[in-house]
Scaffold this active site. Structure first.
Site, short mmCIF file in Angstrom:
data_model
loop_
_atom_site.label_atom_id
_atom_site.label_comp_id
_atom_site.label_asym_id
_atom_site.label_seq_id
_atom_site.Cartn_x
_atom_site.Cartn_y
_atom_site.Cartn_z
N HIS A 121 60.75 94.81 68.85
CA HIS A 121 59.42 95.29 68.24
C HIS A 121 58.73 93.94 68.17
O HIS A 121 58.97 92.76 67.77
CB HIS A 121 59.77 96.01 67.09
CG HIS A 121 58.75 96.53 66.41
ND1 HIS A 121 57.80 95.99 65.63
CD2 HIS A 121 58.24 97.81 66.44
CE1 HIS A 121 56.65 96.90 65.35
NE2 HIS A 121 57.12 98.04 65.76
N ASP A 198 66.95 93.06 62.40
CA ASP A 198 66.02 93.86 62.21
C ASP A 198 66.50 95.16 61.89
O ASP A 198 67.17 95.86 62.97
CB ASP A 198 64.91 93.83 63.38
CG ASP A 198 63.75 94.87 63.28
OD1 ASP A 198 63.91 95.67 62.40
OD2 ASP A 198 63.02 94.96 64.12
N GLN A 201 65.23 100.19 61.76
CA GLN A 201 65.51 101.83 62.58
C GLN A 201 66.84 101.86 62.14
O GLN A 201 67.46 103.04 62.76
CB GLN A 201 65.07 101.77 64.08
CG GLN A 201 63.89 101.63 64.35
CD GLN A 201 63.02 102.71 63.87
OE1 GLN A 201 63.48 103.85 63.59
NE2 GLN A 201 61.64 102.69 63.83
N LYS A 224 60.20 103.78 56.02
CA LYS A 224 61.08 104.46 57.11
C LYS A 224 62.30 105.12 56.31
O LYS A 224 63.21 105.69 57.35
CB LYS A 224 61.49 103.36 58.13
CG LYS A 224 60.19 102.94 58.76
CD LYS A 224 60.62 102.00 60.21
CE LYS A 224 59.56 101.26 60.65
NZ LYS A 224 58.44 102.02 61.61
N CYS A 362 55.04 99.38 70.48
CA CYS A 362 55.04 97.90 70.03
C CYS A 362 56.22 97.16 70.68
O CYS A 362 56.55 95.92 70.45
CB CYS A 362 55.33 97.99 68.45
SG CYS A 362 54.09 98.69 67.71
N1 PLP Z 1 61.14 96.83 63.77
C1 PLP Z 1 61.30 98.09 64.24
C2 PLP Z 1 62.54 98.24 65.03
C3 PLP Z 1 60.30 98.98 63.97
O1 PLP Z 1 60.47 100.12 64.58
C4 PLP Z 1 59.21 98.70 63.14
C5 PLP Z 1 58.06 99.67 63.10
O2 PLP Z 1 58.07 100.89 63.61
C6 PLP Z 1 59.22 97.60 62.51
C7 PLP Z 1 60.04 96.52 62.86
C8 PLP Z 1 58.06 97.25 61.64
O3 PLP Z 1 58.09 97.88 60.56
P1 PLP Z 1 57.09 97.87 59.60
O4 PLP Z 1 55.91 98.66 60.06
O5 PLP Z 1 57.36 98.97 58.32
O6 PLP Z 1 56.61 96.48 58.81
#
Ligand code: PLP
Length: 410
Positions: A121, A198, A201, A224, A362
């Site tokens: 991401h 990370d 998810q 999330k 993203c």
């Molecule tokens: N990492 C992953 C895999 C994500 O799917 C997301 C958000 O969709 C993020 C990081 C970033 O999360 P946030 O927008 O809650 O900071």
């Protein structure tokens, strides 16, 4: 088996959907709906607490501070960490920027390597790219197999003694594959690299154990996992956090300072949390964890897996559907309809009362690996129903380019 009909009663927006006043929500990877218990926790803060924490010498401040501190302990237990290893941030993005700025930028040297994946991401990869630029370190990618699949052997071969940081998502937000994090961490440590995961998810959908996996950092977001927006979590091993300098300075995080700029910071994690935090968000997150634990993370995972299997089985036989991750175990189903742009499919589904996401999600480097710039992503949650999945299958069975265009220009 979860009693989903009962669970849905706990969510105001799902009750609305069940009354026929809202469509089907399949964008759970973007954010999840909130149960009433979370909304109540946020409301309770504003109606019964609404004071700052760790600053006031009066009972109300003590009791809100206690609840806030208890939330940190709850988060720690949820991922099997020590509460001193939990830093509250603004979101997974904030957490990953903290790893990049406070850890990578100070530790990496020219010629060092950050090993990552093309499926990452933007919130993970962009802060790392900047850290690499600032330090002279290099980003290297673990080669992905056909369709963006991760292979342990490719990872083994990609590791070498210049790799100082491995940064990967436990679950990809586009493909939904689950990485073997414990094994990957063991291999990373064997070459002297630190493991940053990370968990945006993964933490909301499967049981997490940072100690058993031995990972060094874990980033995730409250919103999330049924909690409020504006709150994220960075787990870091205490010994590493103790050596790191915070990016932000301010009130609450310093023990003392003088006119000459002599500064003494408080202990980890307080030194990373200057200023007034999102108190109501953290209290809401605490209620969200209670809710998830009431269901059980193994039940969450298996319910989402079963829904995903149902959707994939329904779509598999349709010649006009291209599935990108049919065998991923989580609730993320990514597909395209042949000859129709993903965004038009999403518009069409919206017109039929189904909310999904379209685009590159993203993960802009991944498009070269799966050979398509855009996909449609249906991300399912434990509170979705088989009937909702069947409705998506039905609508997709009859989708045509003409019907999509008609919806788009309407
Ligand atoms: N990492 C992953 C895999 C994500 O799917 C997301 C958000 O969709 C993020 C990081 C970033 O999360 P946030 O927008 O809650 O900071």
């Amino acid at each position: 088996m979860l009693d989903v009909a009962r669970i849905r009663q706990d969510f105001p927006l799902l009750r609305k959907a069940d009354r026929g006043e809202l469509g089907i929500y399949f964008d759970n990877a973007a954010t999840m709906f909130k149960p009433q218990a979370v909304i109540d926790a946020v409301m309770r803060y504003y109606t019964e607490g609404s004071v700052n924490i760790h600053r006031g010498e009066y009972d109300l401040s003590y009791s809100v501070s206690e609840a806030y501190d208890a939330a940190r302990v709850k988060v720690a237990h949820f991922i099997n960490a020590d509460s001193r290893e939990i830093i509250f941030t603004s979101g997974a993005t904030g957490s990953m920027n903290l790893v990049a700025m406070a850890y990578a930028e100070s530790v990496l040297k020219a010629g060092d390597v950050i090993l990552t994946l093309e499926s990452e991401h933007a919130s993970s990869i962009l802060p790392l790219m900047r850290a690499a630029k600032k330090t002279g370190a290099r980003i290297e990618y673990i080669p992905l197999a056909e369709g963006g699949r991760f292979e342990l052997d490719a990872y083994r071969q990609a590791l070498h003694d210049r790799v100082k940081l491995v940064a990967v998502a436990h679950v990809s937000n586009v493909l939904g594959y689950v990485l073997p994090i414990a094994k990957m961490t063991q291999l990373a440590h064997a070459v002297g690299a630190v493991m940053a995961v990370d968990g945006a998810q993964s933490v909301p959908h499967l049981a997490t154990d940072v100690k058993a996996w031995d990972i060094d950092f874990l980033s995730f977001s409250s919103h999330k996992m049924l909690g409020p927006t504006g709150v994220g979590i960075l787990y870091g091993k205490k010994a590493i956090l103790d050596r790191m300098d915070p990016v932000l300075l301010g009130g609450g995080s310093n023990a003392r300072f003088d006119r000459f700029g002599q500064l003494m910071l408080k202990e980890t994690p307080t030194k990373f949390e200057p200023g007034t935090p999102a108190i109501e968000g953290v209290l809401g997150l605490s209620a969200a964890i209670d809710y998830l634990q009431g269901i059980g993370m193994d039940n969450v995972f298996s319910a989402e897996h079963a829904l995903k299997e149902r959707l994939v089985n329904g779509l598999r036989s349709m010649e006009h559907i291209v599935l990108y991750n049919a065998d991923a175990p989580t609730g993320i189903v990514t597909f395209n309809v042949k000859g129709i742009p993903a965004q038009d499919v999403a518009f069409y589904l919206n017109a039929n009362g189904i909310m999904v996401r379209s685009g590159n999600h993203c993960a802009k480097v991944l498009v070269d690996v799966i050979h398509t710039p855009d996909t449609v992503r249906a991300s399912l949650a434990f509170y979705n129903t088989p009937a909702e999945v069947d409705r998506l299958i039905d609508v997709l069975r009859s989708v045509t380019l003409e019907a999509c265009i008609a919806v788009t220009i309407a």
